[in-house]
Design a protein around this motif. Structure first.
Motif, PDB file in Angstrom:
ATOM      1  N   THR A  28       3.361  14.228  10.601  1.00  0.00           N
ATOM      2  CA  THR A  28       4.001  15.432  11.147  1.00  0.00           C
ATOM      3  C   THR A  28       3.565  15.609  12.598  1.00  0.00           C
ATOM      4  O   THR A  28       2.498  15.122  12.993  1.00  0.00           O
ATOM      5  N   ASP A  29       4.410  16.288  13.375  1.00  0.00           N
ATOM      6  CA  ASP A  29       3.994  16.673  14.720  1.00  0.00           C
ATOM      7  C   ASP A  29       4.081  18.183  14.913  1.00  0.00           C
ATOM      8  O   ASP A  29       4.022  18.680  16.018  1.00  0.00           O
ATOM      9  N   ASP A  30       4.187  18.905  13.814  1.00  0.00           N
ATOM     10  CA  ASP A  30       4.208  20.368  13.847  1.00  0.00           C
ATOM     11  C   ASP A  30       2.776  20.865  14.044  1.00  0.00           C
ATOM     12  O   ASP A  30       1.855  20.470  13.336  1.00  0.00           O
ATOM     13  N   MET A  31       2.610  21.743  15.037  1.00  0.00           N
ATOM     14  CA  MET A  31       1.265  22.206  15.374  1.00  0.00           C
ATOM     15  C   MET A  31       0.628  23.013  14.247  1.00  0.00           C
ATOM     16  O   MET A  31      -0.579  22.932  14.034  1.00  0.00           O
ATOM     17  N   ASN A  32       1.423  23.784  13.502  1.00  0.00           N
ATOM     18  CA  ASN A  32       0.847  24.556  12.402  1.00  0.00           C
ATOM     19  C   ASN A  32       0.390  23.656  11.265  1.00  0.00           C
ATOM     20  O   ASN A  32      -0.617  23.942  10.624  1.00  0.00           O
ATOM     21  N   ASP A  33       1.119  22.584  11.011  1.00  0.00           N
ATOM     22  CA  ASP A  33       0.681  21.640   9.989  1.00  0.00           C
ATOM     23  C   ASP A  33      -0.555  20.867  10.433  1.00  0.00           C
ATOM     24  O   ASP A  33      -1.397  20.510   9.612  1.00  0.00           O
ATOM     25  N   LEU A  34      -0.676  20.601  11.711  1.00  0.00           N
ATOM     26  CA  LEU A  34      -1.847  19.903  12.227  1.00  0.00           C
ATOM     27  C   LEU A  34      -3.097  20.775  12.137  1.00  0.00           C
ATOM     28  O   LEU A  34      -4.198  20.272  11.930  1.00  0.00           O
ATOM     29  N   LYS A  35      -2.922  22.105  12.281  1.00  0.00           N
ATOM     30  CA  LYS A  35      -4.058  23.022  12.160  1.00  0.00           C
ATOM     31  C   LYS A  35      -4.448  23.259  10.718  1.00  0.00           C
ATOM     32  O   LYS A  35      -5.536  23.706  10.436  1.00  0.00           O
ATOM     33  N   GLY A  36      -3.529  23.015   9.815  1.00  0.00           N
ATOM     34  CA  GLY A  36      -3.795  23.274   8.400  1.00  0.00           C
ATOM     35  C   GLY A  36      -3.393  24.656   7.979  1.00  0.00           C
ATOM     36  O   GLY A  36      -3.799  25.123   6.921  1.00  0.00           O
TER      37      GLY A  36
END
Length: 113
Positions: A100-108
């Motif tokens: 993924t490159d979604d910032m919210n998914d990267l933050k958890g």
């Protein structure tokens, strides 16, 4: 001409701010590239857009062009190219690992959608 360049630089800053605040990692990288281009254009505009000869010793001329803004911009272009390459490698590697490159998914973060 300086007013036009200032407006173009402001538009680049505006677009860069919009892209940096988005959720996609690739848009953030494009926003940082636009921000650096806006800064380069602003430095060039602040140095003055005048025509003149090269500042060499022994030449007699009525106007000279200052080479310092061009030297600063050249250095900034090289640095921004290196930073952009680093960002792209980090984004590619994080996409390989996390899919993924979604910032919210990267933050958890969990969205309540």
């Amino acid at each position: 001409m300086e007013i036009l360049m200032s407006i173009v630089s402001g538009i680049l800053f505006m677009c860069a701010t919009y892209l940096i605040l988005s959720r996609s990692l690739l848009r953030v990288i494009i926003g940082t590239v636009l921000l650096s281009h806006g800064a380069h254009l602003m430095i060039l505009t602040m140095g003055g857009l005048k025509k003149g000869t090269v500042p060499l010793l022994g030449e007699n001329s009525s106007s000279y062009t200052d080479p310092l803004p061009q030297a600063l911009i050249l250095t900034a272009i090289v640095i921004s190219f290196g930073v952009t390459a680093l960002f792209l490698v980090l984004a590619y590697r994080s996409y390989q690992e996390l899919k993924t490159d979604d910032m919210n998914d990267l933050k958890g973060c969990e969205d309540d959608e």
